[in-house]
Enzyme design. Sequence first.
Site, PDB file in Angstrom:
ATOM      1  N   LEU A  16     -41.500  -9.263  18.430  1.00  0.00           N
ATOM      2  CA  LEU A  16     -40.463  -8.598  19.358  1.00  0.00           C
ATOM      3  C   LEU A  16     -39.992  -7.384  18.526  1.00  0.00           C
ATOM      4  O   LEU A  16     -39.500  -7.422  17.301  1.00  0.00           O
ATOM      5  CB  LEU A  16     -39.426  -9.647  19.632  1.00  0.00           C
ATOM      6  CG  LEU A  16     -39.777 -10.508  20.609  1.00  0.00           C
ATOM      7  CD1 LEU A  16     -38.789 -11.737  20.487  1.00  0.00           C
ATOM      8  CD2 LEU A  16     -40.098 -10.304  21.978  1.00  0.00           C
TER       9      LEU A  16
ATOM     10  N   HIS B 102     -39.181 -22.100  13.209  1.00  0.00           N
ATOM     11  CA  HIS B 102     -40.283 -21.762  12.424  1.00  0.00           C
ATOM     12  C   HIS B 102     -40.840 -22.891  11.429  1.00  0.00           C
ATOM     13  O   HIS B 102     -39.800 -23.482  10.893  1.00  0.00           O
ATOM     14  CB  HIS B 102     -39.963 -20.581  11.563  1.00  0.00           C
ATOM     15  CG  HIS B 102     -40.856 -20.018  10.658  1.00  0.00           C
ATOM     16  ND1 HIS B 102     -41.873 -19.340  10.984  1.00  0.00           N
ATOM     17  CD2 HIS B 102     -41.081 -20.181   8.982  1.00  0.00           C
ATOM     18  CE1 HIS B 102     -42.660 -19.027   9.872  1.00  0.00           C
ATOM     19  NE2 HIS B 102     -42.189 -19.602   8.795  1.00  0.00           N
TER      20      HIS B 102
END
Length: 215
Positions: free
Chosen positions: A93, A109
């Site tokens: 992003l 993550h």
Amino acid sequence: MLKIGVLISGRGSNLQSLIAACAASGFPAQIACVISNKAEARGLDHARAANIPALVISHRDYADRPAFEAALDAALAQHQVQLVCLAGFMRILTAWFTERWRDRLINIHPSLLPAFPGLDTHQKAIDYGSKLTGCTVHFVRAEMDHGPIILQAAVPVFPEDTEETLSARVLKAEHKAYPTALRLIADNRVNVFEERTFISDVPASDEALFSPPKL
Ligand code: GAR
């Protein structure tokens, strides 16, 4: 009720853990929409099965990243999303999007950040000889796999581990970590100050985690 939007690209097992958490009575968040950048993402089926609006916004249909992200942003606004959860969303992003959603955009993550950002985290942990790895839920910044950490869960790495066995162990931790982090945010217990988070009313435990176990 905090309205969340979940962005996915694939399997959607973390999405499934968020769907299950939000279905429990008294949970302070609800999923307003699920958006995938890939039409074939299996996670879309989890959303549809739970009667959650499941949208496909393919990056391939847009000329560039800004146009793709403007479409994401419009869909999130249309569903009155207050917090965006990335759950295996495999597009980088831009700073425009991460700033627009600053402190309202979180990611999971599969490593203990800042160790092993990027891909192949489990193989990297094995190759490095880490004895503990795990997962991290964090606010998203423009730099990949970076931003104020909300919560981490650690699991041991065993000598005989393969990428498959280790990723399965971490994934199990992810499925507990993501709903827990979401609950903390929805309960307004997470504050970001000078790029660190401060979480209110956390029971104190100073037990060390050992791997291999303490003798
Ligand atoms: C999860 O392990 C998640 O942590 C990881 O992708 C997997 C998605 O699985 N995310 C990243 O690597 C992002 N940098 P899922 O689709 O079954 O939730």
